[in-house]
Write an enzyme that holds these catalytic residues in place. Structure first.
Site, PDB file in Angstrom:
ATOM      1  N   LYS A 129      -9.403   4.043  -3.231  1.00 51.12           N
ATOM      2  CA  LYS A 129      -7.984   4.052  -3.910  1.00 51.12           C
ATOM      3  C   LYS A 129      -8.154   4.842  -5.071  1.00 51.12           C
ATOM      4  O   LYS A 129      -8.892   4.387  -6.366  1.00 51.12           O
ATOM      5  CB  LYS A 129      -7.288   2.945  -4.053  1.00 51.12           C
ATOM      6  CG  LYS A 129      -5.826   2.990  -4.845  1.00 51.12           C
ATOM      7  CD  LYS A 129      -5.457   1.617  -4.732  1.00 51.12           C
ATOM      8  CE  LYS A 129      -3.797   1.813  -5.227  1.00 51.12           C
ATOM      9  NZ  LYS A 129      -3.663   2.441  -6.423  1.00 51.12           N
ATOM     10  N   LYS A 324      -7.251  -4.386  -4.379  1.00 51.80           N
ATOM     11  CA  LYS A 324      -7.538  -3.904  -5.706  1.00 51.80           C
ATOM     12  C   LYS A 324      -9.137  -4.445  -6.087  1.00 51.80           C
ATOM     13  O   LYS A 324      -9.296  -5.558  -5.811  1.00 51.80           O
ATOM     14  CB  LYS A 324      -6.665  -4.305  -6.925  1.00 51.80           C
ATOM     15  CG  LYS A 324      -5.326  -3.630  -6.744  1.00 51.80           C
ATOM     16  CD  LYS A 324      -5.309  -2.164  -6.842  1.00 51.80           C
ATOM     17  CE  LYS A 324      -4.070  -1.445  -7.123  1.00 51.80           C
ATOM     18  NZ  LYS A 324      -3.337  -1.805  -7.878  1.00 51.80           N
TER      19      LYS A 324
END
Length: 682
Positions: A129, A324
């Site tokens: 990401k 995350k």
């Protein structure tokens, strides 16, 4: 002017050589020629094009630095909605994600004979990401024609000229395809250091992180400034293509690579959630190794047919999630704890912090959520605390550094009264919950925040009717409640400070546009306790009209998937109150609520049906048609295939009509489509 044949040949060779060197250097990170030598070739190319302007083409390398600065960015309506992923932060949350995926697939219709057998082991595509700015690129016949920011997901800004300055973005693809792709624009940490060094010398403010610098570069009105930022990009998603869509996410990345896009090479195919978590842990250790910011991984169900079966929620795809990395942590001091009254009367304690930079931004406040969280943390005024960014935005206090206590710290006790609550200001703890709320149910501050919410972009989306304007209307007694917004006149607005003719006309136009609203937005705008966007969508799908919802009983609401006893009780109680009934009546006299389609016991009437729309519909906007199809359980696709159930053809249909005819896909004209909707709608 006649162009000599040898000049044409020289020009083509120059373009081919420069393009090849661009791809080698900016996509493959290989260097075969010095920058000085390459600059010399570019100068020669520019000189030929200047002398023979008829030779200039849109894909020429000389076009990467645009012309004159733009006066402003034009708005772009995305042809494909731009979703954002939900977040997960722990392996446990990822296992919950997988459980939701399997549960949803098992509840849905099989899409092939072996579908049910696949639930035991779903394959996932894992990608880094990249922390940058999302862009959407459109190509026609292989040429770049449009580049836009994500914006709000429906409308972005046209940044085509700025994106052309990014050397790794191809102006012409390897094949003449029509496609729309998504990617991330980013700046390397080395380039950020160089940029900040120059800005410091010039006495300009420094950028906190590469993401801000990249976003600032793309949103420059002068393309030459964007070019000076030396931005880069990765392309990771294919929205539409005139060719056959790849069957998996991994194949999609290879397909994009084959078209000439720069694709991040660090993706992986994982055959289990254990492998996904291993990939995530590996890249936590390697996060600083790539030269660009990485804030997690993106996990996607690999097979396209499973993605299509899973579909989307109101906010995000069900088939993907952003996993995350642990947030960056810093220490700071709690200088005070204050209470904030929300639109539903719930009181949230907020820590006022000594300003501190964390994860690239400056933070001075953090939510403490509720009384139980304060007790769990044992946080006191004056404490040194560990602060982290939970996700990208919300600062969160993780723990107290108790070794730093001096004895002067003050424990916080919830008061019995909060002046902002109105009345006598009394507050009470909600039975069975950790939250406190105002006893008075509609204090002035609550009411104002409800009105801010009502006009906000996720509800009635009245552009120009923000908190300051709403405060102005209330203070001047032009609006006491939401229905009053729709009775405002141009003359009334012109009598207010800050309103000129144009701003008054714009607001009146925005209010007029807001008189037609979807049922989920209408429900969410009412500030019903416990009803967020997703619950509003669920209620709309199951009941179809506001009248049916208003007449519902608690047991009716409990039958809705995702609605539990607490939510059902809150909804039933809200609709039973006299002043809320009046609010509904007053609003329905002024606005039109588009009907949703209730889900019958046998399932949605269009479940399993895939529609493709082409041409212009005369009786409704295309987005409205799509919403009706989805509300009835159908799917909307942008490309025609053997899986397409119907093609809806309006005026001036495109190539999709011919493809449908060649595949034998049933074609509905607009009248036949409307008749179908009338027959199956309640």
């Amino acid at each position: 002017m006649v162009v000599p044949a040898d000049v044409k040949k020289r020009l083509e060779k120059l373009k081919e050589t420069i393009e090849r060197q661009r791809y080698l250097y900016h996509v493959l990170d290989k260097l075969e020629m010095s920058e000085a030598a390459l600059d010399s070739l570019k100068r020669e190319l520019t000189e030929i094009e200047r002398k023979y302007p008829e030779l200039l083409t849109p894909d020429s390398p000389s076009q990467r630095v645009g012309g004159a600065p733009l006066p402003e960015f034009n708005k772009v309506t995305h042809k494909v909605p731009q979703w954002s992923f939900n977040d997960a932060f722990t392996p446990e949350e990822m296992r919950e994600f997988e459980a939701r995926v399997k549960r949803f697939l098992k509840q849905g219709p099989d899409i092939s004979p072996d579908f049910g057998s696949r639930f035991g082991g779903i394959d996932y595509d894992c990608e880094l990401k990249i922390d940058g700015l999302k862009v959407v690129l459109e190509y026609q016949k292989g040429y770049l024609v449009k580049a836009a920011t994500r914006g709000d997901g429906a409308v972005g800004e046209d940044v085509t000229e700025n994106v052309k300055t990014i050397q790794s973005v191809p102006l012409r693809l390897n094949r003449p395809v029509d496609c729309i792709v998504e990617g991330e624009v980013w700046m390397s940490e080395n380039n950020l250091k160089g940029l900040n060094k120059a800005r410091q010398k010039a006495g300009e403010p420094l950028f906190a992180n590469p993401r801000n610098a990249a976003a600032g570069g793309i949103r420059q009105l002068d393309p030459k400034i964007a070019a000076s930022r030396k931005l880069d990009n990765f392309i990771y998603d294919l929205d539409i293509t005139s060719e056959k869509l790849p069957e998996t996410q991994i194949e999609e990345l290879r397909y994009l690579d084959g078209l000439g896009f720069k694709v991040n090479r660090n993706f992986a195919l994982c055959h289990s959630m254990d492998e996904v978590i291993k990939y995530w842990k590996t890249w936590q250790k390697k996060v600083k190794s790539e030269g660009y910011w990485i804030d997690g991984i993106v996990v996607k169900v690999n097979e396209r047919r499973l993605q299509e079966a899973l579909g989307y929620t109101g906010k995000a795809p069900r088939w993907g999630i952003a996993f995350k990395f642990p947030a960056e942590q810093v220490t700071t001091v709690v200088e005070n704890i204050v209470l904030q009254v929300g639109r539903t009367g719930v009181i949230t304690p907020v820590a006022v912090l000594r300003q501190v930079a964390v994860a690239g931004s400056v933070v001075s406040r953090a939510t403490l959520h509720n009384e139980d969280e304060i007790k769990r943390l044992d946080v006191r005024i004056g404490d040194t605390v560990i602060l982290q960014k939970a996700g990208d935005v919300i600062p969160d206090i993780v723990s107290v550094v108790k070794e730093m206590r001096t004895g002067r710290e003050k424990a916080y006790k919830f008061p019995t009264h909060v002046p902002e609550c109105g009345g006598d200001g009394r507050i009470e703890r909600i039975p069975g919950q950790a939250a406190w709320r105002c006893v008075a149910k509609d204090s002035a501050i609550q009411h104002r925040r409800k009105l801010y919410h009502f006009a906000g972009k996720h509800c009635f989306d009245i552009e120009g009717l923000g908190p300051k304007v709403i405060d102005l209307l209330i203070d001047n007694k032009l609006a006491a409640d939401a229905p009053d917004f729709f009775d405002l006149t141009r003359d009334e607005l012109l009598n207010l400070p800050r309103f000129a003719e144009k701003s008054a006309d714009n607001l009146i136009a925005a209010i007029k546009k807001a008189r037609r609203v979807t049922l989920p937005r209408f429900l969410f705008a009412l500030s019903i306790p416990q009803v967020g966007e997703e619950t509003a969508i669920d209620l709309a799908k199951n009941f179809g009209t506001i009248e049916r919802i208003a007449a519902g009983k608690r047991e009716d609401f409990e039958k809705v998937s995702g609605v539990g006893p607490v939510v059902a009780e809150a909804v039933a109680r809200w609709f039973s109150e006299i002043h809320n009934k009046k609010l509904i009546r007053d609003l329905l006299e002024r606005v039109t609520v588009e009907k949703g389609a209730p889900v019958p016991a046998s399932g949605p009437p269009l479940a399993g049906k895939v529609f493709v729309l082409t041409g212009t519909l005369s009786t409704m906007e295309r987005e409205a048609a799509k919403e009706k199809i989805r509300a009835l359980g159908g799917e909307v696709s942008e490309s025609v295939s053997k899986k397409t159930s119907y093609v809806v053809a309006g005026e001036n249909p495109g190539s999709k009509l011919g493809k449908a005819e060649s595949l034998g896909v049933p074609i509905l004209d607009e009248q036949a489509f409307l008749k179908m909707l009338r027959c199956i709608s309640p």
